[in-house]
Motif scaffolding. Structure first.
Motif, PDB file in Angstrom:
ATOM      1  N   ALA A  95       0.865  -1.094  -0.085  1.00 25.23           N
ATOM      2  CA  ALA A  95       0.014   0.133   0.123  1.00 25.23           C
ATOM      3  C   ALA A  95       0.828   1.260  -0.183  1.00 25.23           C
ATOM      4  O   ALA A  95       1.632   1.423   0.954  1.00 25.23           O
TER       5      ALA A  95
ATOM      6  N   ALA B  41      -9.218  -3.175   2.957  1.00 23.78           N
ATOM      7  CA  ALA B  41      -9.065  -1.791   3.884  1.00 23.78           C
ATOM      8  C   ALA B  41     -10.242  -1.578   4.656  1.00 23.78           C
ATOM      9  O   ALA B  41     -11.242  -1.736   3.965  1.00 23.78           O
TER      10      ALA B  41
ATOM     11  N   THR C  59      -2.676   1.406   8.607  1.00 27.43           N
ATOM     12  CA  THR C  59      -2.550   1.387   7.125  1.00 27.43           C
ATOM     13  C   THR C  59      -0.911   0.548   7.288  1.00 27.43           C
ATOM     14  O   THR C  59      -0.232   1.008   8.293  1.00 27.43           O
TER      15      THR C  59
ATOM     16  N   SER D  18      -4.047   5.389  10.113  1.00 25.38           N
ATOM     17  CA  SER D  18      -5.158   4.289   9.976  1.00 25.38           C
ATOM     18  C   SER D  18      -5.997   4.728   8.783  1.00 25.38           C
ATOM     19  O   SER D  18      -5.962   5.888   8.451  1.00 25.38           O
ATOM     20  N   TRP D  19      -6.763   3.786   8.559  1.00 28.40           N
ATOM     21  CA  TRP D  19      -7.771   4.115   7.472  1.00 28.40           C
ATOM     22  C   TRP D  19      -8.893   4.789   8.244  1.00 28.40           C
ATOM     23  O   TRP D  19      -9.365   4.511   9.303  1.00 28.40           O
TER      24      TRP D  19
ATOM     25  N   THR E 268      -6.811   9.682   6.380  1.00 26.02           N
ATOM     26  CA  THR E 268      -5.650   8.716   6.811  1.00 26.02           C
ATOM     27  C   THR E 268      -5.273   9.433   8.226  1.00 26.02           C
ATOM     28  O   THR E 268      -3.965   9.624   7.978  1.00 26.02           O
TER      29      THR E 268
END
Length: 507
Positions: free
Chosen positions: A75, A443, A449, A454-455, A477
């Motif tokens: 990613a 996701a 992430t 983080s998402w 994010t």
């Protein structure tokens, strides 16, 4: 302009994490706008961003779902909030990736429109990949559709300078493997106030595809433009209205030549005539409007997919595939939907190189609304409201829209959903539906992430996929940046196409 566009996303970030579960909804487009449209029966409607659905009697199970991130090998953020502009330009990027879409080519490069903070040239069209951010064109002023005469933007090929760009779903730029970019923009001081333009990466030049006021191949004058889709030989299928007509039609552009592809009044296959092709219109404060959709799709052999409404034919409307100008029905209103119900209406048909399509369908049975993939005789339901996904159900889905092509040649479909979980929380989720009906969850909101943070609580509803097992996702994010456009690589990739990690940090 920055404050006007930023307020709603920030409110959504709080709402997603604190509000109690509401009614299940379908996301028609981003933002809070209401769009003028027509239904298959001719009724004029105003479509809000979200449509509420009735609850089902029970959830429906799906095939095996992988744990979140289990199928993900890489990613890489390629554009994010706060990223400095290149080439000595002032300002930093403000992509608002959690609500603005982007397209993806087979080399892992994305194309998108975004705001720019702390600069007079405060908006633009960009590309980005692991090697960095590139500027296609910059503009300035209050944004597309404002009627701005601010003249600090880049020169336009029709004279004058670019002013406003359009960040909404209906106008997302398209990109091909050469890095060419198709985009809509307003112009001040030129021969027309608005145009559809093509950036040619090999020469770094921009050419006009069509502009408001140009002669139409249907006769008369182009009075409204819409977005289009593009293939690797530079054939562009796009929407345009002639002489202030009641809808928009599909035109083709190739190397400076503009032709009609399909229009209202043309004969439909099997009898009858098309009475409408494009039906959505987005209005703006300067009194102008844009043909918003459904945008046609195009593949590498030049086939074109489109939605059409028909009078006097074998059905009231459906989805069509055109091959060298000959059109065929792919699916019709009244046909059976995999999993139950019959089709009432359709979103845009996303097209792959095998002549297969993916689309979101409105149906006679509310709980049978579905993303459907395939071709005649080989349809499958990819995802529908209330389908079980892990410890939750699909709670919100997004309408299908080109040019965000989420359908790969192997039948993989990238799809976003907001899941309603067993603890009554709601989680944004990106997944891939495979041809065997299995799902890979890539996701999930609130999970870390691979690149830090983080998402977040908002995620763009229109992912794109390529033939190298890569997907673009836009998301808040937190812990990394306010938002980021991220290219994901699934573990099915062969070693020579795995996306290299060119991330070099940033706020």
């Amino acid at each position: 302009m920055t404050h006007r566009h930023l307020l709603l996303p920030l409110m959504l970030l709080f709402a997603c994490s604190t509000a109690p579960a509401g009614a299940q909804t379908i996301l028609h487009h981003d933002g809070g706008a209401t769009v003028a449209d027509r239904k298959i029966d001719g009724t004029r409607v105003e479509r809000a961003a979200r449509t509420t659905l009735a609850p089902p009697s029970a959830a429906r199970p799906l095939a095996t779902t992988t744990p979140a991130g289990a199928a993900l090998c890489d990613a890489t953020p390629v554009a994010w909030h706060g990223l400095p502009l290149p080439d000595g330009e002032d300002g930093t990027l403000s992509p608002l990736s959690f609500m603005h879409a982007a397209t993806l080519n087979n080399h892992g490069r994305i194309a998108f429109a975004a705001l720019v903070d702390d600069a007079a040239r405060n908006q633009g069209v960009f590309t980005a990949d692991a090697d960095g951010l590139r500027i296609v064109a910059l503009g300035c002023g209050p944004g597309g559709g404002s009627g701005s005469s601010d003249a600090c933007g880049d020169p336009s090929p029709i004279g004058g300078t670019f002013t406003g760009f359009f960040l909404s779903t209906f106008a997302t730029p398209d990109i091909n493997d050469a890095g060419d970019v198709l985009f809509l923009a307003d112009v001040t001081g030129g021969s027309a106030p608005r145009g559809l333009f093509l950036y040619r990466a090999t020469t770094g030049t921009i050419v006009k595809v069509a502009a408001v006021g140009d002669p139409s191949p249907l006769g008369g004058t182009i009075t409204r433009l819409g977005m289009g889709s593009m293939n690797n030989v530079g054939t562009i299928a796009f929407l345009a209205t002639t002489d202030d007509g009641d809808g928009s039609d599909v035109l083709l552009w190739q190397d400076g030549t503009l032709t009609k592809y399909v229009a209202a009044g043309d004969p439909a296959p099997g009898g009858g005539t098309f009475w409408a092709i494009g039906t959505e219109f987005w209005g703006f404060e300067d009194g102008s409007s844009i043909a918003g959709g459904p945008v046609p799709g195009i593949n590498e052999s030049g086939q074109v997919s489109f939605r059409g409404y028909v009078s006097g034919g074998v059905a009231a409307g459906g989805l069509f595939l055109g091959t060298k100008g000959t059109h065929e029905w792919l699916v019709r209103a009244g046909d059976a939907v995999p999993g139950g119900g019959t089709y009432n209406d359709f979103g845009a048909p996303l097209l792959n190189n095998n002549g297969e399509i993916a689309f979101f369908s409105e149906t006679s049975d509310t709980s049978a609304l579905a993303w459907v993939v395939g071709k005649p005789g080989q349809w499958r339901r990819a995802l529908a409201p209330y389908d079980a996904i892990g410890d939750g159900i699909a709670w919100e889905l997004a309408y299908s829209r080109n040019p965000m092509n989420a359908l790969a040649d192997n039948g993989d479909l990238a799809v976003w959903t907001r899941r309603f979980m067993s603890d009554s929380s709601e989680l944004n989720t990106l997944l891939v539906s495979h041809a065997d009906a299995s799902l890979d969850v890539l996701a999930v909101q609130g999970t870390p992430t691979p690149f830090g943070g983080s998402w977040g609580g908002s995620m763009d509803g229109w992912p794109s996929i390529n033939q190298a097992n890569q997907l673009r996702v836009g998301s808040a994010t937190p812990g990394f940046a306010l938002s980021a456009d991220v290219v994901l690589t699934t573990c099915a990739s062969s070693p020579d196409v795995i996306f290299r990690d060119g991330f070099d940090g940033g706020a």
